[in-house]
Design a protein around this motif. Structure first.
Motif, PDB file in Angstrom:
ATOM      1  N   LEU A  30     -21.227 -41.323  -5.862  1.00 15.95           N
ATOM      2  CA  LEU A  30     -21.911 -42.205  -6.664  1.00 15.95           C
ATOM      3  C   LEU A  30     -21.900 -41.732  -7.952  1.00 15.95           C
ATOM      4  N   PRO A  31     -22.360 -40.569  -8.526  1.00 16.82           N
ATOM      5  CA  PRO A  31     -21.989 -40.125  -9.819  1.00 16.82           C
ATOM      6  C   PRO A  31     -20.561 -40.647 -10.359  1.00 16.82           C
ATOM      7  N   GLY A  32     -19.607 -40.332  -9.453  1.00 13.69           N
ATOM      8  CA  GLY A  32     -18.453 -40.780  -9.786  1.00 13.69           C
ATOM      9  C   GLY A  32     -17.907 -42.234 -10.131  1.00 13.69           C
ATOM     10  N   ILE A  33     -18.675 -43.215  -9.532  1.00  9.18           N
ATOM     11  CA  ILE A  33     -18.546 -44.462  -9.903  1.00  9.18           C
ATOM     12  C   ILE A  33     -19.233 -44.884 -11.395  1.00  9.18           C
ATOM     13  N   ALA A  34     -20.156 -44.061 -11.411  1.00 10.73           N
ATOM     14  CA  ALA A  34     -20.877 -44.084 -13.151  1.00 10.73           C
ATOM     15  C   ALA A  34     -20.013 -43.631 -14.081  1.00 10.73           C
ATOM     16  N   VAL A  35     -19.096 -42.373 -13.434  1.00 11.01           N
ATOM     17  CA  VAL A  35     -18.239 -41.760 -14.662  1.00 11.01           C
ATOM     18  C   VAL A  35     -17.289 -42.863 -14.731  1.00 11.01           C
ATOM     19  N   ALA A  36     -16.644 -43.524 -13.698  1.00  8.64           N
ATOM     20  CA  ALA A  36     -15.567 -44.555 -13.977  1.00  8.64           C
ATOM     21  C   ALA A  36     -16.136 -45.847 -14.774  1.00  8.64           C
ATOM     22  N   VAL A  37     -17.099 -46.315 -14.564  1.00  5.83           N
ATOM     23  CA  VAL A  37     -17.564 -47.412 -15.357  1.00  5.83           C
ATOM     24  C   VAL A  37     -17.766 -46.891 -16.759  1.00  5.83           C
ATOM     25  N   GLY A  38     -18.356 -45.802 -16.845  1.00  2.00           N
ATOM     26  CA  GLY A  38     -18.704 -45.234 -18.284  1.00  2.00           C
ATOM     27  C   GLY A  38     -17.213 -45.263 -19.160  1.00  2.00           C
ATOM     28  N   LEU A  39     -16.227 -44.422 -18.448  1.00  2.22           N
ATOM     29  CA  LEU A  39     -15.149 -44.222 -19.158  1.00  2.22           C
ATOM     30  C   LEU A  39     -14.046 -45.735 -19.416  1.00  2.22           C
ATOM     31  N   SER A  40     -14.656 -46.600 -18.454  1.00  4.06           N
ATOM     32  CA  SER A  40     -13.897 -47.909 -18.765  1.00  4.06           C
ATOM     33  C   SER A  40     -14.489 -48.599 -19.837  1.00  4.06           C
ATOM     34  N   VAL A  41     -15.985 -48.605 -20.049  1.00  2.00           N
ATOM     35  CA  VAL A  41     -16.601 -49.051 -21.145  1.00  2.00           C
ATOM     36  C   VAL A  41     -16.423 -48.385 -22.418  1.00  2.00           C
ATOM     37  N   LEU A  42     -16.075 -46.940 -22.418  1.00  2.41           N
ATOM     38  CA  LEU A  42     -15.909 -46.196 -23.563  1.00  2.41           C
ATOM     39  C   LEU A  42     -14.412 -46.408 -24.186  1.00  2.41           C
ATOM     40  N   ASN A  43     -13.574 -46.797 -23.086  1.00  2.00           N
ATOM     41  CA  ASN A  43     -12.073 -46.957 -23.403  1.00  2.00           C
ATOM     42  C   ASN A  43     -12.106 -48.128 -24.337  1.00  2.00           C
ATOM     43  N   VAL A  44     -12.849 -49.397 -23.902  1.00  2.00           N
ATOM     44  CA  VAL A  44     -13.109 -50.570 -24.900  1.00  2.00           C
ATOM     45  C   VAL A  44     -13.551 -50.376 -26.018  1.00  2.00           C
ATOM     46  N   PHE A  45     -14.621 -49.462 -26.109  1.00  4.69           N
ATOM     47  CA  PHE A  45     -15.157 -49.188 -27.289  1.00  4.69           C
ATOM     48  C   PHE A  45     -14.279 -48.501 -28.354  1.00  4.69           C
ATOM     49  N   ARG A  46     -13.634 -47.379 -27.756  1.00  6.68           N
ATOM     50  CA  ARG A  46     -12.590 -46.528 -28.406  1.00  6.68           C
ATOM     51  C   ARG A  46     -11.554 -47.347 -28.945  1.00  6.68           C
ATOM     52  N   ARG A  47     -10.984 -48.528 -28.627  1.00  8.46           N
ATOM     53  CA  ARG A  47     -10.053 -49.476 -29.026  1.00  8.46           C
ATOM     54  C   ARG A  47     -10.557 -50.218 -30.155  1.00  8.46           C
ATOM     55  N   THR A  48     -11.812 -50.572 -30.103  1.00  5.12           N
ATOM     56  CA  THR A  48     -12.480 -51.056 -31.205  1.00  5.12           C
ATOM     57  C   THR A  48     -12.888 -50.173 -32.344  1.00  5.12           C
ATOM     58  N   TRP A  49     -13.140 -49.001 -31.893  1.00  5.58           N
ATOM     59  CA  TRP A  49     -13.568 -48.114 -32.851  1.00  5.58           C
ATOM     60  C   TRP A  49     -12.483 -47.673 -33.919  1.00  5.58           C
TER      61      TRP A  49
END
Length: 571
Positions: A402-421
């Motif tokens: 379950l923490p792993g799915i939270a990590v996966a979602v967080g990384l996906s969102v951060l990757n989008v943010f990184r491309r914008t940042w």
């Protein structure tokens, strides 16, 4: 909206052709041979009695046939959800295990998943499937496969391990083997099952390998009296149709179940949308994401009210049904009817099924979650996304499912943010023999115009990247010699928020004081309208906005009389 839009089963019933029935019947029987052993195996993977896997299969197939939009998708207990269910249910069950309590918790979990799915369908939130990017999903699934494999090895070897977490379970397994707890007969059955399933899948894919392995294992138990040699069996199953049950849990348990249900919902939606997309073209259908969520929601609600647990789409079972000739969801109804008849008429049919064989079924399924070619492709094509996959894998392996799915979602969102940042940015020049203006990194021999810099910023201009945009423009303005115009090729800029607008106002005033003009070309109309609303176009001169980069260059040439040349690059 027509009733048939929300209840596709009505449309199927009204338009069903008699010619479909033979194929649906055959496909349903073939599917049953896979549904029964997998349903029982995945139930035990989730920490539940094997019978609940059959109950779950019956109800979810019926509910999806009524509310699901796809002609061929098959729902049921799933290997990817099993560890997630166990991660929620097992910690809430008293020490020593209470099967009735575990079933009640799992049923409430299914009801919550069904509720979340239904709400998401009504609110048209099908886009939530995008919260798991493909690289992070790859990493998560590989972590899940390893977790399942380690968790099933003790059962394959004929003993159990009382441990929580990947490393603790791996350590417990190694210790058990070292201490001589392995049951040779159990290991022989389990490994034999893996070999039979693997060989038939590789060389005779049309033969139901799991069914063959299960039948051979049951025969081996009877012939060699393996129960007396320490091999655990499934034992007798309850007779009859699953009873209607309204499960109850405490309020404190409900909160923990709701958190787990959110993760299961996300994984289930993502898996279903991807599987539906894969089969939609083959059946001439379009993917209806919101209706798919309604169908999955109905399946989970039905399962939860009949002692079941959360379900999702199964790519492997869907492929079996499709290859067997399934034309409609009548295939699923045939499968549900066949399982029901087995429970009513011959509940003892699977009494002698060895537990190590169920472990073999689960391990085989866990291998289907892996995609090593996909990881190799990421490594070759985009190392950053490969790193995201590795991070998601480690999230599951180190922190849990379950923490792993939270990590996966967080990384996906951060990757989008990184491309914008940190978006791609470059300067443009005129490449010989090519119309327009092009990236000087791709065309290092491109001509530049003295005193003019064409700058492209490939992202919306928002609070996250406003500072980096300002620093890049300042860097260009401080070159020696300083440019007279900095033209922002604004076509890739799809938005400007208020933070960025304030930055542009200050930057324009700063550059004006230095004798440098900040100019915009090809700005989209909606973005220009926002600048008007911010009152920014009244502060940046109107003549500093051009419809095309060509117009901006022509205006600069008229004003300063420059021509294209090869001066030192402005970096």
């Amino acid at each position: 909206m027509a009733r048939s839009d929300w209840i596709p089963g009505l449309r199927v019933a009204a338009t069903y052709k008699s010619g479909y029935l033979p194929r649906d019947l055959v496909a349903g029987i073939v599917l049953t041979t896979l549904l029964v052993p997998q349903g029982m195996a995945y139930a035990e993977l989730a920490g539940l009695p094997a019978i609940t896997g059959l109950y779950t299969s019956i109800l979810c197939l019926v509910a999806y046939a009524v509310f699901g939009p796809s002609k061929v998708l098959v729902l049921g207990p799933d290997s990817s959800l099993g560890p997630m269910i166990a991660a929620v249910v097992i910690p809430l069950v008293a020490s020593g295990g209470d099967p009735e309590k575990a079933v009640a918790l799992a049923s409430v979990l299914a009801l919550l998943v069904g509720l979340f799915m239904t709400i998401a369908a009504v609110a048209k939130l099908g886009f939530v499937a995008d919260l798991l990017s493909h690289p992070t999903q790859l990493g998560y699934m590989h972590g899940l496969a390893l977790t399942i494999l380690i968790g099933q090895l003790p059962k394959l070897f004929g003993f159990s391990v009382d441990a929580d977490g990947l490393f603790a379970e791996a350590g417990g397994f190694v210790k058990g083997v070292a201490d001589g707890e392995t049951v040779p007969a159990a290991l022989a059955i389990g490994v034999g099952g893996l070999i039979v399933i693997g060989v038939l899948r590789r060389w005779l894919p049309k033969v139901p390998g799991i069914l063959v392995a299960v039948v051979l294992a049951i025969i081996a138990v009877a012939v060699f009296d393996l129960e007396d040699k320490g091999v655990d069996l499934v034992g007798p199953l309850p007779q009859g149709f699953p009873p209607f049950t309204v499960p109850t849990v405490s309020w404190s348990e409900l909160g923990l179940l709701a958190a787990g249900a959110l993760g299961i919902t996300l994984v289930s939606v993502t898996d279903t949308i991807s599987t539906a997309s894969a089969f939609a073209g083959r059946t001439g259908q379009e993917v209806r994401g919101n209706q798919e969520m309604a169908g999955i929601g109905a399946a989970n609600l039905a399962a939860g009210l009949f002692q079941g647990f959360p379900v999702s789409t199964s790519g492997s079972r869907t492929a079996v049904a499709f290859q067997a000739g399934a034309r409609t969801q009548v295939t699923g109804l045939v499968g549900a009817a066949a399982i029901t008849l087995m429970l009513v008429l011959v509940p003892g049919l699977l009494r002698d099924l060895p537990q190590p064989m169920l472990a073999a079924v689960v391990i085989t399924a866990s291998m289907s979650l892996t995609d090593f070619p996909g990881l190799r492709r990421l490594w070759k094509q985009r190392r950053v996304e490969f790193s995201l996959a590795v991070a998601a894998f480690l999230g599951v392996a180190l922190l849990g499912v379950l923490p792993g799915i939270a990590v996966a979602v967080g990384l996906s969102v951060l990757n989008v943010f990184r491309r914008t940042w940190w978006p791609y940015r470059t300067t443009l020049g005129r490449a010989e023999g090519i119309n327009g203006f092009h990236d000087v990194r791709e065309h290092p021999a491109a001509e530049l115009m003295p005193g003019l810099v064409l700058f492209r910023f490939d992202a919306p201009l928002i609070f996250a990247n406003a500072r980096s945009f300002r620093e890049e423009i300042r860097h260009i303005a401080n070159a020696d010699p300083a440019p007279k115009w900095i033209v922002v090729a604004a076509e890739p800029i799809t938005d400007v928020d208020t933070t960025a607008a304030d930055m542009l106002e200050e930057l324009d005033a700063e550059l004006d004081a230095e004798g440098v003009a900040l100019v915009f070309a090809e700005m989209k109309h909606p973005v220009r309208a926002k600048l008007d609303r911010y009152k920014l176009t009244g502060k940046i001169e109107e003549e500093h906005f051009f419809p095309t980069v060509e117009d901006a260059v022509a205006a600069y040439q008229r004003r300063h009389g420059q021509a294209w040349s090869h001066p030192p690059r402005v970096v």
